[in-house]
Every structure is written in C-alpha cells, then in structure tokens.
Design a protein around this motif. Sequence first.
Motif, PDB file in Angstrom:
ATOM      1  N   ALA A   1      51.765  70.848   4.015  1.00 35.14           N
ATOM      2  CA  ALA A   1      51.738  69.372   4.797  1.00 35.14           C
ATOM      3  C   ALA A   1      51.436  69.820   6.288  1.00 35.14           C
ATOM      4  CB  ALA A   1      53.125  68.814   4.588  1.00 35.14           C
ATOM      5  N   PRO A   2      52.009  70.774   7.037  1.00 35.75           N
ATOM      6  CA  PRO A   2      51.754  70.575   8.474  1.00 35.75           C
ATOM      7  C   PRO A   2      49.822  71.206   8.599  1.00 35.75           C
ATOM      8  CG  PRO A   2      53.602  72.156   7.944  1.00 35.75           C
ATOM      9  CD  PRO A   2      53.017  71.486   6.636  1.00 35.75           C
ATOM     10  N   PHE A   3      49.547  71.943   7.788  1.00 29.65           N
ATOM     11  CA  PHE A   3      48.209  72.267   7.921  1.00 29.65           C
ATOM     12  C   PHE A   3      47.219  71.062   7.612  1.00 29.65           C
ATOM     13  CE2 PHE A   3      44.257  74.444   6.622  1.00 29.65           C
ATOM     14  CZ  PHE A   3      43.938  75.077   7.793  1.00 29.65           C
ATOM     15  N   ALA A   4      47.521  70.474   6.681  1.00 34.85           N
ATOM     16  CA  ALA A   4      46.826  69.061   6.436  1.00 34.85           C
ATOM     17  C   ALA A   4      46.863  68.142   7.496  1.00 34.85           C
ATOM     18  CB  ALA A   4      47.187  68.430   5.002  1.00 34.85           C
ATOM     19  N   LEU A   5      48.307  68.001   8.064  1.00 34.43           N
ATOM     20  CA  LEU A   5      48.418  66.839   9.116  1.00 34.43           C
ATOM     21  C   LEU A   5      47.834  67.350  10.611  1.00 34.43           C
ATOM     22  CD1 LEU A   5      52.092  66.197   8.276  1.00 34.43           C
ATOM     23  CD2 LEU A   5      50.508  64.575   8.356  1.00 34.43           C
ATOM     24  N   LEU A   6      47.958  68.670  10.888  1.00 34.97           N
ATOM     25  CA  LEU A   6      47.011  69.324  11.846  1.00 34.97           C
ATOM     26  C   LEU A   6      45.357  68.733  12.000  1.00 34.97           C
ATOM     27  CD1 LEU A   6      46.870  70.774  14.759  1.00 34.97           C
ATOM     28  CD2 LEU A   6      46.741  72.919  13.236  1.00 34.97           C
ATOM     29  N   LEU A   7      45.000  69.043  10.603  1.00 32.80           N
ATOM     30  CA  LEU A   7      43.369  68.698  10.362  1.00 32.80           C
ATOM     31  C   LEU A   7      43.232  67.169  10.540  1.00 32.80           C
ATOM     32  CD1 LEU A   7      42.732  71.007   7.570  1.00 32.80           C
ATOM     33  CD2 LEU A   7      41.722  70.997   9.723  1.00 32.80           C
ATOM     34  N   ILE A   8      44.021  66.331  10.104  1.00 35.06           N
ATOM     35  CA  ILE A   8      43.980  65.106  10.113  1.00 35.06           C
ATOM     36  C   ILE A   8      44.109  64.460  11.540  1.00 35.06           C
ATOM     37  CG2 ILE A   8      44.993  62.748   9.403  1.00 35.06           C
ATOM     38  CD1 ILE A   8      45.634  64.268   6.583  1.00 35.06           C
ATOM     39  N   ALA A   9      45.185  65.214  12.362  1.00 33.75           N
ATOM     40  CA  ALA A   9      45.160  64.795  13.651  1.00 33.75           C
ATOM     41  C   ALA A   9      43.981  64.894  14.595  1.00 33.75           C
ATOM     42  CB  ALA A   9      46.477  65.508  14.310  1.00 33.75           C
ATOM     43  N   MET A  10      43.323  66.073  14.195  1.00 35.07           N
ATOM     44  CA  MET A  10      42.108  66.458  14.874  1.00 35.07           C
ATOM     45  C   MET A  10      40.961  65.477  14.619  1.00 35.07           C
ATOM     46  SD  MET A  10      41.863  70.642  15.051  1.00 35.07           S
ATOM     47  CE  MET A  10      42.797  70.963  13.520  1.00 35.07           C
ATOM     48  N   VAL A  11      40.941  65.152  13.431  1.00 37.10           N
ATOM     49  CA  VAL A  11      39.870  64.085  13.013  1.00 37.10           C
ATOM     50  C   VAL A  11      40.339  62.701  13.686  1.00 37.10           C
ATOM     51  CG1 VAL A  11      39.171  62.457  11.087  1.00 37.10           C
ATOM     52  CG2 VAL A  11      39.531  65.033  10.716  1.00 37.10           C
ATOM     53  N   GLU A  12      41.437  62.278  13.899  1.00 40.06           N
ATOM     54  CA  GLU A  12      41.649  61.272  14.731  1.00 40.06           C
ATOM     55  C   GLU A  12      41.154  61.419  15.939  1.00 40.06           C
ATOM     56  OE1 GLU A  12      45.266  57.999  15.429  1.00 40.06           O
ATOM     57  OE2 GLU A  12      45.725  59.713  14.325  1.00 40.06           O
ATOM     58  N   LEU A  13      41.737  62.465  16.603  1.00 37.28           N
ATOM     59  CA  LEU A  13      41.421  62.768  18.081  1.00 37.28           C
ATOM     60  C   LEU A  13      39.909  62.813  18.346  1.00 37.28           C
ATOM     61  CD1 LEU A  13      44.191  65.256  18.964  1.00 37.28           C
ATOM     62  CD2 LEU A  13      44.002  63.183  19.678  1.00 37.28           C
ATOM     63  N   GLN A  14      39.107  63.225  17.394  1.00 34.80           N
ATOM     64  CA  GLN A  14      37.721  62.989  17.519  1.00 34.80           C
ATOM     65  C   GLN A  14      36.971  61.928  17.469  1.00 34.80           C
ATOM     66  OE1 GLN A  14      35.358  66.442  16.397  1.00 34.80           O
ATOM     67  NE2 GLN A  14      37.228  67.045  15.138  1.00 34.80           N
ATOM     68  N   GLY A  15      37.905  60.778  17.234  1.00 35.10           N
ATOM     69  CA  GLY A  15      37.340  59.510  16.995  1.00 35.10           C
ATOM     70  C   GLY A  15      36.993  58.977  15.886  1.00 35.10           C
ATOM     71  N   ALA A  16      37.273  59.381  14.678  1.00 30.68           N
ATOM     72  CA  ALA A  16      36.956  59.228  13.544  1.00 30.68           C
ATOM     73  C   ALA A  16      37.319  57.659  13.097  1.00 30.68           C
ATOM     74  CB  ALA A  16      37.662  60.100  12.393  1.00 30.68           C
ATOM     75  N   PRO A  17      36.692  57.154  12.282  1.00 31.33           N
ATOM     76  CA  PRO A  17      37.061  55.622  11.945  1.00 31.33           C
ATOM     77  C   PRO A  17      38.591  55.774  11.529  1.00 31.33           C
ATOM     78  CG  PRO A  17      35.105  56.008  11.071  1.00 31.33           C
ATOM     79  CD  PRO A  17      35.517  57.372  11.586  1.00 31.33           C
ATOM     80  N   SER A  18      39.344  54.427  11.509  1.00 32.02           N
ATOM     81  CA  SER A  18      40.748  54.411  11.289  1.00 32.02           C
ATOM     82  C   SER A  18      40.967  54.549   9.721  1.00 32.02           C
ATOM     83  CB  SER A  18      41.568  53.393  11.728  1.00 32.02           C
ATOM     84  OG  SER A  18      40.768  51.945  11.367  1.00 32.02           O
ATOM     85  N   LEU A  19      40.094  53.956   9.071  1.00 37.05           N
ATOM     86  CA  LEU A  19      39.807  53.911   7.500  1.00 37.05           C
ATOM     87  C   LEU A  19      39.874  55.246   7.191  1.00 37.05           C
ATOM     88  CD1 LEU A  19      39.817  52.424   4.925  1.00 37.05           C
ATOM     89  CD2 LEU A  19      37.299  52.524   5.008  1.00 37.05           C
ATOM     90  N   LEU A  20      38.856  56.375   7.674  1.00 36.99           N
ATOM     91  CA  LEU A  20      38.867  57.684   7.176  1.00 36.99           C
ATOM     92  C   LEU A  20      40.479  58.427   7.295  1.00 36.99           C
ATOM     93  CD1 LEU A  20      37.895  60.191   6.110  1.00 36.99           C
ATOM     94  CD2 LEU A  20      36.790  60.608   8.553  1.00 36.99           C
ATOM     95  N   VAL A  21      40.767  58.137   8.876  1.00 36.20           N
ATOM     96  CA  VAL A  21      42.265  58.703   9.003  1.00 36.20           C
ATOM     97  C   VAL A  21      43.443  58.199   7.858  1.00 36.20           C
ATOM     98  CG1 VAL A  21      43.949  58.984  10.818  1.00 36.20           C
ATOM     99  CG2 VAL A  21      41.558  58.861  11.205  1.00 36.20           C
ATOM    100  N   ASN A  22      43.354  56.836   7.747  1.00 36.20           N
ATOM    101  CA  ASN A  22      44.343  56.401   6.719  1.00 36.20           C
ATOM    102  C   ASN A  22      43.973  57.044   5.189  1.00 36.20           C
ATOM    103  OD1 ASN A  22      46.146  54.596   7.807  1.00 36.20           O
ATOM    104  ND2 ASN A  22      44.420  53.731   8.681  1.00 36.20           N
ATOM    105  N   LEU A  23      42.892  57.170   4.798  1.00 37.66           N
ATOM    106  CA  LEU A  23      42.598  57.717   3.846  1.00 37.66           C
ATOM    107  C   LEU A  23      43.097  58.979   3.700  1.00 37.66           C
ATOM    108  CD1 LEU A  23      41.042  57.459   0.817  1.00 37.66           C
ATOM    109  CD2 LEU A  23      39.215  58.285   2.048  1.00 37.66           C
ATOM    110  N   LEU A  24      42.682  59.870   4.616  1.00 31.69           N
ATOM    111  CA  LEU A  24      43.150  61.113   4.563  1.00 31.69           C
ATOM    112  C   LEU A  24      44.725  61.449   4.491  1.00 31.69           C
ATOM    113  CD1 LEU A  24      40.762  62.738   7.150  1.00 31.69           C
ATOM    114  CD2 LEU A  24      40.745  63.086   4.589  1.00 31.69           C
ATOM    115  N   GLY A  25      45.501  60.473   5.485  1.00 33.60           N
ATOM    116  CA  GLY A  25      46.819  60.335   5.410  1.00 33.60           C
ATOM    117  C   GLY A  25      47.375  60.096   4.166  1.00 33.60           C
ATOM    118  N   LEU A  26      46.675  59.020   3.435  1.00 33.16           N
ATOM    119  CA  LEU A  26      47.327  58.731   2.097  1.00 33.16           C
ATOM    120  C   LEU A  26      47.365  59.832   1.130  1.00 33.16           C
ATOM    121  CD1 LEU A  26      46.120  54.868   2.074  1.00 33.16           C
ATOM    122  CD2 LEU A  26      48.569  55.888   1.983  1.00 33.16           C
TER     123      LEU A  26
END
Length: 127
Positions: free
Chosen positions: A56-81
């Motif tokens: 979980a921590p590794f995945a959440l770190l990667l997802i946070a970096m995706v979000e910080l780089q300005g990815a669309p919220s749909l992608l960030v939510n998909l990754l989180g889900l």
Amino acid sequence: MLTITPIYAALIAILYVWLSAKVISARRSGKVSVGDGDDKALIKAMRTHSNCAEYAPFALLLIAMVELQGAPSLLVNLLGLLILAGRLMHAYGFGRNPQVVVLRQIGMVLTFAAILVSAAANLVLAL
C-alpha cells in the motif's frame, strides 16, 4: 496540492489499523507476545497485515506523484480505487479460513495494476 490521494490513503490507513487489531486479537487468543508461536491463525493475521504494509505505501506514493504532476482527477481516482479494492480483496480473501483464493488473486492483480499504471503515468507525465 493533493486532494484525491489523501482520501485513499485515509481509507487504506483504516484498513491497516483493522488488520493490526486482528493481529492483536490473534496474539491475545494464542497468548503469544513476541513472534508467531507457531500459531497458524496468528501467522495468517500477521501476513495479511504485513502484505498491506508491503504494497500500500509504495502504491500510494506513486499515486500521489501522479496527482502532483497534474494528472486528470479521473485517473487519480481510478488508481486510488484500484489499490483500495486490491487491498480490501486481498485482505478478505487471504484472511479467511479457508482462503478465498480467487479474491486473493484478484486483489494482487488490482494492486499490481495500480502500481504499474501509476509507474507508467509518472513516466509519461515526467517526460
């Protein structure tokens, strides 16, 4: 600014605490203070908890970096889900006695998908 990833991090943190409580309960039931005491129920609870802590921590770190780089919220939510569903399914499937192997397997596939898609998205967004 992170606005989506913290939601999934919080939900996974709740799962992690629940899995921790299951380890504590198994320790009390088996009267095992340190180690696993060769108690199969405790070992299963410990591995279910550890598996969450490992992925979980590794995945959440990667997802946070995706979000910080300005990815669309749909992608960030998909990754989180993906990571949330994966961790829930794995914990339930692996933690049951007997195991629900298909849920354990689907949980790992979703977890790996979250990690790999997040890694790919980070590469694309960074380049």
